[in-house]
Design a protein around this motif. Structure first.
Motif, PDB file in Angstrom:
ATOM      1  N   UNK A 162       0.828  -1.199   0.000  1.00 46.09           N
ATOM      2  CA  UNK A 162       0.000   0.000   0.000  1.00 46.09           C
ATOM      3  C   UNK A 162       0.865   1.252   0.000  1.00 46.09           C
ATOM      4  N   UNK A 163       0.333   2.291  -0.613  1.00 42.59           N
ATOM      5  CA  UNK A 163       0.929   3.618  -0.608  1.00 42.59           C
ATOM      6  C   UNK A 163      -0.135   4.558  -0.044  1.00 42.59           C
ATOM      7  N   UNK A 164       0.104   5.063   1.150  1.00 41.39           N
ATOM      8  CA  UNK A 164      -0.877   5.891   1.846  1.00 41.39           C
ATOM      9  C   UNK A 164      -0.378   7.323   1.989  1.00 41.39           C
ATOM     10  N   UNK A 165      -1.316   8.272   1.865  1.00 36.06           N
ATOM     11  CA  UNK A 165      -1.054   9.663   2.229  1.00 36.06           C
ATOM     12  C   UNK A 165      -1.551   9.832   3.654  1.00 36.06           C
ATOM     13  N   UNK A 166      -0.715  10.433   4.506  1.00 30.98           N
ATOM     14  CA  UNK A 166      -1.072  10.587   5.913  1.00 30.98           C
ATOM     15  C   UNK A 166      -0.872  12.021   6.381  1.00 30.98           C
ATOM     16  N   UNK A 167      -1.643  12.347   7.410  1.00 23.32           N
ATOM     17  CA  UNK A 167      -1.440  13.617   8.104  1.00 23.32           C
ATOM     18  C   UNK A 167      -0.671  13.322   9.378  1.00 23.32           C
ATOM     19  N   UNK A 168       0.438  14.025   9.559  1.00 17.42           N
ATOM     20  CA  UNK A 168       1.308  13.799  10.714  1.00 17.42           C
ATOM     21  C   UNK A 168       0.790  14.521  11.953  1.00 17.42           C
ATOM     22  N   UNK A 169       1.376  14.239  13.065  1.00 20.19           N
ATOM     23  CA  UNK A 169       1.014  14.830  14.344  1.00 20.19           C
ATOM     24  C   UNK A 169       1.035  16.360  14.289  1.00 20.19           C
ATOM     25  N   UNK A 170       2.003  16.923  13.568  1.00 18.41           N
ATOM     26  CA  UNK A 170       2.139  18.385  13.509  1.00 18.41           C
ATOM     27  C   UNK A 170       1.294  19.024  12.412  1.00 18.41           C
ATOM     28  N   UNK A 171       0.473  18.241  11.705  1.00 15.74           N
ATOM     29  CA  UNK A 171      -0.395  18.764  10.665  1.00 15.74           C
ATOM     30  C   UNK A 171       0.176  18.659   9.260  1.00 15.74           C
ATOM     31  N   UNK A 172       1.470  18.398   9.127  1.00 15.77           N
ATOM     32  CA  UNK A 172       2.065  18.204   7.804  1.00 15.77           C
ATOM     33  C   UNK A 172       1.569  16.881   7.218  1.00 15.77           C
ATOM     34  N   UNK A 173       1.827  16.697   5.933  1.00 13.21           N
ATOM     35  CA  UNK A 173       1.459  15.443   5.286  1.00 13.21           C
ATOM     36  C   UNK A 173       2.716  14.707   4.832  1.00 13.21           C
ATOM     37  N   UNK A 174       2.568  13.416   4.672  1.00 15.89           N
ATOM     38  CA  UNK A 174       3.680  12.580   4.225  1.00 15.89           C
ATOM     39  C   UNK A 174       3.105  11.343   3.540  1.00 15.89           C
ATOM     40  N   UNK A 175       3.992  10.498   3.086  1.00 23.28           N
ATOM     41  CA  UNK A 175       3.623   9.249   2.422  1.00 23.28           C
ATOM     42  C   UNK A 175       4.132   8.085   3.263  1.00 23.28           C
ATOM     43  N   UNK A 176       3.329   7.048   3.364  1.00 22.68           N
ATOM     44  CA  UNK A 176       3.730   5.820   4.052  1.00 22.68           C
ATOM     45  C   UNK A 176       3.532   4.656   3.083  1.00 22.68           C
ATOM     46  N   UNK A 177       4.571   3.851   2.938  1.00 24.51           N
ATOM     47  CA  UNK A 177       4.490   2.612   2.171  1.00 24.51           C
ATOM     48  C   UNK A 177       4.535   1.476   3.175  1.00 24.51           C
ATOM     49  N   UNK A 178       3.653   0.497   2.994  1.00 19.40           N
ATOM     50  CA  UNK A 178       3.730  -0.654   3.891  1.00 19.40           C
ATOM     51  C   UNK A 178       3.224  -1.904   3.207  1.00 19.40           C
ATOM     52  N   UNK A 179       3.667  -3.021   3.758  1.00 20.01           N
ATOM     53  CA  UNK A 179       3.295  -4.334   3.252  1.00 20.01           C
ATOM     54  C   UNK A 179       2.284  -4.940   4.220  1.00 20.01           C
ATOM     55  N   UNK A 180       1.138  -5.324   3.685  1.00 24.52           N
ATOM     56  CA  UNK A 180       0.160  -6.048   4.507  1.00 24.52           C
ATOM     57  C   UNK A 180       0.488  -7.538   4.424  1.00 24.52           C
ATOM     58  N   UNK A 181       0.594  -8.162   5.589  1.00 26.46           N
ATOM     59  CA  UNK A 181       0.880  -9.586   5.699  1.00 26.46           C
ATOM     60  C   UNK A 181      -0.208 -10.201   6.574  1.00 26.46           C
ATOM     61  N   UNK A 182      -0.695 -11.406   6.254  1.00 27.60           N
ATOM     62  CA  UNK A 182      -1.786 -11.998   7.031  1.00 27.60           C
ATOM     63  C   UNK A 182      -1.404 -12.406   8.453  1.00 27.60           C
ATOM     64  N   UNK A 183      -0.134 -12.383   8.789  1.00 29.23           N
ATOM     65  CA  UNK A 183       0.311 -12.787  10.113  1.00 29.23           C
ATOM     66  C   UNK A 183       0.691 -14.252  10.139  1.00 29.23           C
ATOM     67  N   UNK A 184       1.243 -14.662  11.256  1.00 26.54           N
ATOM     68  CA  UNK A 184       1.688 -16.040  11.356  1.00 26.54           C
ATOM     69  C   UNK A 184       1.772 -16.492  12.800  1.00 26.54           C
TER      70      UNK A 184
END
Length: 182
Positions: A22-44
């Protein structure tokens, strides 16, 4: 300080058989924005399997991302909606042909918090009985046993490096020491 990030938008950029990226746009704690990339895994789920002589069962398995054989405890991914305890009982039977008469939960770990949401649930299995193994068609591994104290020493000195194996061995050791101290 509020340490939360608000998801503004989320887009799946890769949809694999196991992993979703996933590629997400996020709002940070201070109000700025950034991008987060993450891998979803079903767990184990993973297990420290101890026999009556104090041996732990490990596996030698080729791990493609590292292009080498890794020594690790039996483990496997969760199927959709599967309970971690059900998963690890299945994996223990498939991979080393064992069933356990006694189970203890050792909590969970988040193996790589910087880029994946994977959660691994850890267990200690004792009072083992053995039967046939039933590996998946695409699964190739070699189980073996060693004294628990030797595995713990190898985890401490760096000869064992798999994160789930390290965490599970140390947690199992602590639990067994607490039981011994009564």
């Amino acid at each position: 300080m509020e340490l939360m990030e608000k998801t503004l938008s989320s887009r799946r950029v890769f949809d694999g058989r196991l992993l979703k990226v996933y590629l997400d746009d996020v709002e940070l704690t201070n109000g700025d924005t950034s991008i987060r990339e993450f891998v979803h895994h079903p767990g184990g789920a993973a297990v420290v399997a101890l026999d009556g002589e104090g041996n732990v069962y490990l596996e030698r398995q080729f791990r493609y991302p590292y292009h080498k054989v890794v020594l690790e405890i039996p483990a496997g991914k969760l199927e959709q909606g599967e309970d971690p305890f059900d998963a690890i009982r299945r994996e223990l039977k498939e991979e080393i042909g064992a069933q356990a008469g006694r189970w203890d939960a050792l909590g969970y770990i988040m193996p790589s918090v910087g880029y994946t949401d994977e959660m691994l649930y850890l267990f200690l299995a004792r009072d083992l009985t053995f039967g046939d193994r039933h590996l998946d068609r695409d699964e190739f591994l070699e189980p073996f046993k060693m004294p628990f104290a030797q595995a713990l020493a190898q985890a401490a000195d760096g000869r064992l490096n798999d994160a789930k194996t390290l965490a599970a061995l140390f947690r199992a050791d602590r639990l067994m020491r607490e039981e011994a101290d009564g």
